[in-house]
Design a protein around this motif. Structure first.
Motif, short mmCIF file in Angstrom:
data_model
loop_
_atom_site.label_atom_id
_atom_site.label_comp_id
_atom_site.label_asym_id
_atom_site.label_seq_id
_atom_site.Cartn_x
_atom_site.Cartn_y
_atom_site.Cartn_z
N GLY A 369 0.81 -1.22 0.00
CA GLY A 369 0.00 0.00 0.00
C GLY A 369 0.84 1.26 0.00
N LEU A 370 2.18 1.08 0.01
CA LEU A 370 3.03 2.27 -0.10
C LEU A 370 3.15 2.65 -1.57
CD1 LEU A 370 5.96 1.26 2.32
CD2 LEU A 370 3.91 2.61 2.81
N GLY A 371 3.90 3.72 -1.82
CA GLY A 371 4.15 4.10 -3.21
C GLY A 371 5.05 3.10 -3.90
N ASN A 372 4.92 2.95 -5.20
CA ASN A 372 5.81 2.06 -5.94
C ASN A 372 6.88 2.90 -6.64
OD1 ASN A 372 4.52 3.22 -8.04
ND2 ASN A 372 3.46 1.36 -8.75
N ARG A 373 7.64 2.24 -7.50
CA ARG A 373 8.74 2.95 -8.13
C ARG A 373 8.23 4.14 -8.97
NH1 ARG A 373 14.06 2.12 -9.14
NH2 ARG A 373 14.05 0.03 -8.19
N LEU A 374 7.13 3.89 -9.68
CA LEU A 374 6.58 4.98 -10.51
C LEU A 374 6.16 6.16 -9.64
CD1 LEU A 374 5.63 5.89 -13.35
CD2 LEU A 374 3.41 4.87 -12.81
N GLY A 375 5.51 5.82 -8.51
CA GLY A 375 5.07 6.88 -7.60
C GLY A 375 6.27 7.64 -7.07
N PHE A 376 7.30 6.87 -6.72
CA PHE A 376 8.50 7.49 -6.17
C PHE A 376 9.13 8.43 -7.18
CE2 PHE A 376 13.20 7.03 -5.55
CZ PHE A 376 13.29 7.80 -4.42
N GLU A 377 9.20 7.95 -8.43
CA GLU A 377 9.82 8.80 -9.46
C GLU A 377 9.01 10.07 -9.70
OE1 GLU A 377 10.45 6.23 -12.76
OE2 GLU A 377 12.27 5.36 -11.87
N ARG A 378 7.68 9.91 -9.71
CA ARG A 378 6.84 11.12 -9.87
C ARG A 378 7.04 12.08 -8.71
NH1 ARG A 378 1.08 9.03 -12.16
NH2 ARG A 378 1.89 8.30 -14.18
N TYR A 437 7.10 10.56 2.15
CA TYR A 437 6.62 9.61 1.14
C TYR A 437 7.41 8.30 1.25
CZ TYR A 437 4.96 7.89 -3.37
OH TYR A 437 4.39 7.12 -4.34
N PRO A 438 6.85 7.28 1.90
CA PRO A 438 7.51 5.98 1.92
C PRO A 438 7.12 5.19 0.68
CG PRO A 438 5.63 5.98 3.41
CD PRO A 438 5.62 7.29 2.71
N ALA A 439 8.11 4.47 0.11
CA ALA A 439 7.79 3.72 -1.10
C ALA A 439 8.59 2.42 -1.11
CB ALA A 439 8.12 4.55 -2.33
N ARG A 440 8.00 1.39 -1.77
CA ARG A 440 8.72 0.12 -1.94
C ARG A 440 9.03 0.03 -3.42
NH1 ARG A 440 6.19 -4.92 -3.17
NH2 ARG A 440 7.69 -6.66 -3.03
N LEU A 441 10.31 0.07 -3.72
CA LEU A 441 10.69 0.14 -5.13
C LEU A 441 10.69 -1.23 -5.77
CD1 LEU A 441 13.59 2.74 -4.92
CD2 LEU A 441 11.14 3.13 -5.19
N GLY A 442 10.69 -2.24 -4.94
CA GLY A 442 10.70 -3.60 -5.49
C GLY A 442 11.41 -4.51 -4.48
N GLY A 443 11.04 -5.79 -4.39
CA GLY A 443 11.64 -6.74 -3.45
C GLY A 443 11.63 -6.19 -2.04
N ASP A 444 12.77 -6.12 -1.41
CA ASP A 444 12.84 -5.55 -0.06
C ASP A 444 13.46 -4.17 -0.10
OD1 ASP A 444 15.29 -6.41 -0.89
OD2 ASP A 444 15.94 -7.00 1.15
N GLU A 445 13.35 -3.55 -1.26
CA GLU A 445 13.97 -2.21 -1.45
C GLU A 445 12.96 -1.13 -1.05
OE1 GLU A 445 16.34 -0.05 -5.09
OE2 GLU A 445 15.61 -2.11 -5.34
N PHE A 446 13.19 -0.47 0.08
CA PHE A 446 12.28 0.59 0.55
C PHE A 446 13.00 1.92 0.56
CE2 PHE A 446 10.11 -3.10 2.08
CZ PHE A 446 8.77 -2.74 2.18
N VAL A 447 12.32 2.96 0.32
CA VAL A 447 12.87 4.31 0.48
C VAL A 447 11.88 5.15 1.27
CG1 VAL A 447 14.26 4.31 -1.64
CG2 VAL A 447 11.88 5.08 -1.70
N LEU A 448 12.43 6.20 1.89
CA LEU A 448 11.54 7.16 2.58
C LEU A 448 12.00 8.55 2.17
CD1 LEU A 448 9.32 7.81 4.63
CD2 LEU A 448 11.07 7.70 6.41
#
Lengths: 533, 141
Positions: A369-378, A437-448
């Motif tokens: 339910g967090l942002g994904n890579r596309l959301g993060f890039e936007r 903005y927390p996001a999961r970019l893929g696998g266990d890769e998270f960013v905040l």
């Protein structure tokens, strides 16, 4: 008197006759005066000639009487002259001025201009012996003149009367009667049934006949244009009904505005959309369209300015109502005529919600339910733009890498891995603020991605708190416990770099440094170290 | 023949003219015992037409008509023919205001009246004025 005037105005024959009689009367009086004058003149000259004739008749005897100074003979002569009624006085005057004879009759009568004639000797021409003077009887001459002129006057008056009566009869017979005949027929005429006016008998070819023809032609034109109009009205009524049905039943809201932007009319669909189902009360207080529309609606200026009114159709998407009842409406307004705008409103709430949902889905990681890579890039793009506008604002990026996450999947299965990821996401959400903005970019890769409102001084504390909460044993639904470590790299946009791609690299490098330097810890980007490595 | 006839005619007309000329002129005469020397034409008219009977010497005039040359005289005096003269006198019969001149039947009567009355005024052919008569006025015809 008044009724006479009314009758005079309403009777053509009477008026025509009166006019003609008046004209003829004036002319007649002029003629009569001239004729009387001429007649009197000629009568006078006739009387003069008669006097001359009388003198000629008695001249010879008068000559002898004068020659012999014979008073008796002279008396006979003058007496004889007086027997003619035209002579009022006759006298013979001697050379020395004494009267030889002087007879007068009709003393009470007026005298005319006396006529004097020299009487010569019967034997010696040129030798005057006395004067003969005749005084005419003016009254008698006048009465003769009057007799003569009276006849003229009576004849002329009779002629005038005859003329007047003739004109009345002719006008009545040839003009008035046919016209009133036509008038009555016209009154009783039922033109709708195609009835026609008929000419009065004897007037088929004259002006009255042509009048009747013209009236008939006009009736034809009127009847045909009347039926044409009736047909058009029927067609218009059907059109109107059709339009009314559409207007009332169509799903789109249809409305009209005046040049002040106030509602003139609205169909039920519009009322449902904008007025909560209340029908528009035309007698009520005017409702400005701008008062009905919320976010995204046109301003009064846009709606009513001269340029706006002239322009081709314009469209707005606006919000109506609040909270749960908030709807989105697309409104297209076009100019109907001067000072009148027509608008069509469509409810686009569903479409807009669907679009919003699709948009959200595109930028959301379905697992956490967090942002994904596309959301993060936007979001990065947004921040990059924001940073350019406000270079002093700083945004921190944290990159999280879990130590040995792969083992969790291997040991507990993918379901357990997914659950772990969901719990981590919950921790990120709990730790971060609303604007972050927390996001999961893929696998266990998270960013905040932290908002500029999160102070940099809190960064270390925040990182530590995050590490601490992740380090706590995670309890899965199956009751198993999992322990995880995390390495966090931090870089700050606006301090470390001004480019978001570089920011990611720097944060990654800091994260790898944290891994290298013992795991389960955090490192901020250090420019010196970066340069070394 | 024709020439002769024409000559006769011309001669006759010439003789007639000569005769007429020879007959001309009537003289109004009075007894030469009268003091009257002459009268005017107008006085002659007044006396003979009855306007008044007075001579220039204030004596009463007595005009005498002489039947043989009466017509010639009145034609010479007032340019009137006898019918007119008679009508004139007839008109005055009833008034009695004037009366016509005394009528002399022939030359003897005339001469008798003229000789015995100094105021008698008569007329004769100018060519044959009787003796003891004075011509007062000559009327040319």
């Amino acid at each position: 008197m008044a009724s006479l005037m009314t009758r005079f105005r309403s009777r053509l024959a009477l008026r025509a006759a009166a006019s003609i009689v008046a004209i003829v009367g004036v002319l007649g009086i002029a003629f009569l005066l001239t004729a009387v004058h001429l007649r009197a003149e000629s009568e006078k000259s006739v009387q003069q000639m008669r006097l001359e004739g009388l003198i000629a008749t008695v001249e010879r005897t008068a000559q002898i009487a004068c020659f012999l100074d014979d008073a008796q003979l002279a008396g006979e002569v003058t007496q004889g002259l007086l027997s003619n009624r035209i002579v009022r006085e006759a006298r013979l005057i001697r050379h020395d001025g004494s009267a030889l004879a002087d007879r007068v009759t009709a003393i009470d009568h007026d005298s005319g201009a006396p006529l004097t004639r020299a009487i010569e000797s019967p034997f010696e021409p040129g030798q005057q012996v006395c004067e003969l003077t005749l005084v005419p009887d003016q009254d008698w001459i006048d009465s003769m003149v009057n007799d003569a002129t009276r006849f003229l006057s009576v004849a002329l008056v009779l002629q005038l009367l005859g003329l007047g009566v003739s004109v009345i009869l002719v006008v009545f017979y040839f003009v008035t009667r046919p016209i009133s005949d036509i008038s009555q027929k016209l009154h009783a005429l039922e033109a709708e049934t195609g009835q026609k006016l008929s000419s009065p008998s004897g007037h088929y070819k004259d002006e009255i006949g042509r009048l009747v023809l013209s009236v008939n032609a006009m009736i034809d034109r009127l009847v045909s244009s009347l039926s044409e109009e009736r047909r058009q009205r029927l067609a218009r009524e059907i059109e109107e009904r059709r339009y009314r049905t559409l207007f009332d039943n169509v799903e789109a809201g249809i409305f009209e505005l005046d040049d002040q932007g106030q509602l003139l009319s609205a169909n039920p669909a519009f009322c449902r959309l904008f007025l909560g189902g209340r029908p528009l009360d035309p007698a009520g207080p005017p409702i400005a369209f701008t008062a009905l529309s919320g976010e995204g609606g046109p301003t009064m200026q846009e709606l009513t300015s001269r340029r706006a009114r002239r322009d081709s159709p314009r469209q707005w998407e606006m919000a109506v109502g609040d909270g749960k009842y908030r709807r989105w409406v697309s409104v297209m307004v076009s100019r109907l005529e001067e000072g009148r705008l027509q608008g069509v409103a469509h409810d686009i709430t569903e479409r807009r919600r669907a679009a919003e949902a699709a948009e959200k889905l595109a930028v959301t990681d379905p697992l956490t339910g967090l942002g994904n890579r596309l959301g993060f890039e936007r979001r990065l793009d947004v921040i990059q733009r924001y940073q350019r506008l406000h270079p002093d604002r700083q945004h921190a990026l944290m990159v999280l890498d879990f130590d040995h996450f792969k083992q969790v999947n291997d040991v507990y299965g993918h379901h357990a891995g997914d659950e772990v990821l969901r719990q981590i996401a919950g921790m990120l959400l709990a730790t971060s603020r609303q604007h972050d903005y927390p996001a999961r970019l893929g696998g266990d890769e998270f960013v905040l991605l932290l908002d500029h409102r999160t102070p940099l001084t809190d960064l270390t504390e925040l990182a530590q708190r995050l590490i601490d909460s992740i380090n706590r044993p995670l309890i899965l639904a199956s009751g198993q416990q999992v322990r995880l470590g995390v390495s966090i790299g931090i870089a700050v946009l606006g301090r470390d770099t001004r480019d978001v791609q570089t920011l990611i690299q720097l944060a990654d490098q800091a994260m790898y440094r944290a891994k290298r330097e013992g795991r389960n810890t955090w490192r901020c980007h250090d420019p010196n170290i970066t340069l070394e490595s | 023949m024709t020439r002769f006839t024409r000559w006769i005619r011309v001669t006759t007309i010439a003789l007639l003219f000569i005769g007429t000329t020879a007959r001309a002129d009537i003289a109004i005469v009075i007894n030469d015992a009268s003091t009257v020397r002459q009268i005017s034409h107008s006085e002659a008219v007044n006396i003979f037409m009855g306007r008044y009977r007075r001579l220039p010497n204030d004596s009463v005039a007595l005009p005498i008509d002489q039947a043989p040359i009466k017509a010639r005289f009145y034609r010479a005096l007032v340019q009137k023919d006898m019918a007119e003269i008679n009508s004139y006198w007839a008109r005055l019969v009833f008034s009695g205001r004037a009366s016509p001149p005394q009528q002399a039947g022939n030359s003897e009567d005339f001469l008798d009246i003229m000789t015995h009355n100094n105021n008698a005024l008569g007329y004769v052919d100018a060519a044959r004025t009787p003796p003891h008569m004075r011509v007062l006025l000559t009327l040319s015809e």
